[in-house]
Write an enzyme that holds these catalytic residues in place. Structure first.
Site, PDB file in Angstrom:
ATOM      1  CG  ASP A   1      56.885  86.856   7.948  1.00 12.16           C
ATOM      2  OD1 ASP A   1      57.398  87.288   8.747  1.00 12.16           O
ATOM      3  OD2 ASP A   1      55.839  87.267   7.363  1.00 12.16           O
TER       4      ASP A   1
ATOM      5  CG  ASP B   1      51.513  93.220  14.675  1.00  8.33           C
ATOM      6  OD1 ASP B   1      52.660  93.690  14.769  1.00  8.33           O
ATOM      7  OD2 ASP B   1      50.874  92.270  14.517  1.00  8.33           O
TER       8      ASP B   1
END
Lengths: 210, 251
Positions: free
Chosen positions: B130, B11
């Protein structure tokens, strides 16, 4: 001493050229991205990379005049390496495009995994796979059968002259993934994305063209 | 045959690596290019960079990151996070990335998947989903997991594949950061319903979790984060465990 001419990586608007350039530079070679037909003459060797659609690629190569010059250069003996779509474009036709024919440097056609019942696995064939290769192929020198290379493709070549096939891979069935005829080499997999194994293969090619 | 892939996910915010637990509580963990080179050496099969920099702060940074990575790392990598135009995708792919991951913008404008696939080829287009369990199904969330969409994850995955996605990056929000194992039911459901490769994500806490993922589902790849970022395991440990169970891996 004269500096050797650079390797020309042919830019025809299809995909990731920078990785190929960086891989050659990493190996100490000079590699330039070129898009003008006239620039091909000033190259020691030609690399035709590319991902994307066969029809769009051929249209782009023809429109820019690169197709004709490229065919002439390969026929005149200039070292050539095709990668992924750059391998498929060498053949006569592809299932992927009904309108555009290929460069026709090799006899055969490009077919889709989805149209062949034996390949029932997910498409694209994406990831690391091993090769069954001819040990006498100079491109494969130093590679072991346990080495993996990286593939991303939905089509593969049917090669009319089987003696030109120097490697195959198994994806629910064996298919040709590297070809060699004199000054022409091409791989369906991406040596520039295949870690140490891929760099070794590119080094083998550089050694051959020196 | 094709090896199962192990893919560390980094990330990125403002050009630095951060790490999310349940999508919050982030902490800085280093230079993305150094970390990419390290994981390449460790035997990572691919890398995913998820840029979570707020879009108004971001301009060229994502493409610059891709360019820096491509200079040093010769394995495939995917870049995702807030990419919503063909022009942005082109810049990032041209810089050396292999695939673009689309999440929220794909939900908002599914046509973007088709445009991207037609422009760059399906192999460049990863649709990230997601999903959170709701009753007996899974619901798609967007905006980094903050916004429910009402979309059914299975239906969305099938639609994404139909629209031209070349791969699905499937994250279980219930498992993300929990290190209690991948959501096998979710992964099984999705992998059995689409014919493109699926990367499972969320929940890896140890080698056993990867083994059961590949034994019990058709996942093509496992995304990992904390278990390697924290130094609890090395990629070689994970691959060793898979090999011991006759699951094919590279190296």
């Amino acid at each position: 001493m004269k500096t050797p001419l650079p390797i020309a990586i042919i830019d025809y608007g299809m995909g990731n050229l920078r990785s190929a350039q960086k891989a050659f530079e990493h190996l100490g070679a000079s590699a330039r991205i070129v898009s003008q037909p006239s620039e091909l003459a000033h190259a020691q060797a030609l690399v035709l990379p590319g991902v994307g659609a066969f029809g769009a690629a051929m249209r782009s190569l023809r429109k820019s005049g690169l197709a004709e010059i490229l065919v002439e250069a390969v026929q005149s003996g200039k070292p050539f390496l095709g990668i992924c779509l750059g391998l498929q474009l060498l053949f006569e036709t592809s299932d992927e495009s009904s309108e555009e024919t290929g460069l026709g440097l090799l006899k055969g056609k490009v077919i889709g995994f989805r149209s062949q019942p034996q390949f029932s696995l997910p498409v694209p064939h994406m990831g690391w796979n091993r090769l069954r290769f001819r040990p006498d192929c100079p491109l494969m020198r130093g590679l072991a059968p346990s080495d993996y290379v990286y593939f991303v493709h939905s089509y593969y070549p049917h090669v009319e002259d089987e003696s030109l096939i120097c490697a195959e891979a198994d994806y629910g069935g064996w298919f040709p993934c590297a070809v060699h005829r004199e000054n022409l080499f091409a791989t369906q997999f991406h040596p520039e994305k295949s870690g140490e194994t891929g760099l070794r293969l590119l080094k083998n090619w550089l050694d051959l063209i020196e | 045959m094709l090896a199962k892939r192990i893919i560390p996910c980094l990330d990125i915010r403002n050009g630095r690596v951060v790490k999310g637990v349940q999508f919050e509580n982030l902490r800085d963990a280093g230079d993305p290019v150094e970390l990419a080179a390290y994981y390449n050496q460790e035997g990572a099969d691919e890398l995913v960079f998820l840029d979570i920099t707020a879009s108004h702060e971001r301009r060229q940074t994502t493409a610059e990151l891709a360019a820096r990575v491509a200079e040093q790392v010769f394995i495939p990598f995917t870049v995702g996070g807030g990419i919503r135009s063909i022009a942005e995708m082109r810049a990032i792919l041209k810089a050396g990335a292999d695939k673009i991951s689309l999440n929220t913008p794909a939900v908002q404008n599914p046509e973007l998947i088709t445009q991207a696939a037609e422009t760059f080829g399906s192999q460049c287009v990863v649709v990230a989903i997601d999903a959170r369990s709701v009753d007996d199904r899974w619901e798609v969330y967007t905006h980094g997991g903050r916004q429910a969409t009402g979309l059914d994850a299975l239906e969305w995955a099938q639609k994404a594949a139909r629209l031209g996605a070349g791969e699905i990056l499937l994250t279980s929000m219930d498992r993300d950061g929990a290190q209690t194992g991948y959501d096998l039911a979710l992964t099984k459901t999705i992998t059995e319903s689409v014919d493109i490769p699926v990367i499972a994500s969320g929940g890896a806490g140890g080698p056993e979790h990867l083994c059961e993922l590949f034994e019990q589902t058709h996942a093509s790849a496992a995304l990992i984060a904390s278990i390697v970022h924290d130094g609890n395991y090395r990629i070689a440990d994970l691959k060793q465990a898979l090999k011991a169970r006759q699951i094919e891996t590279r190296g």
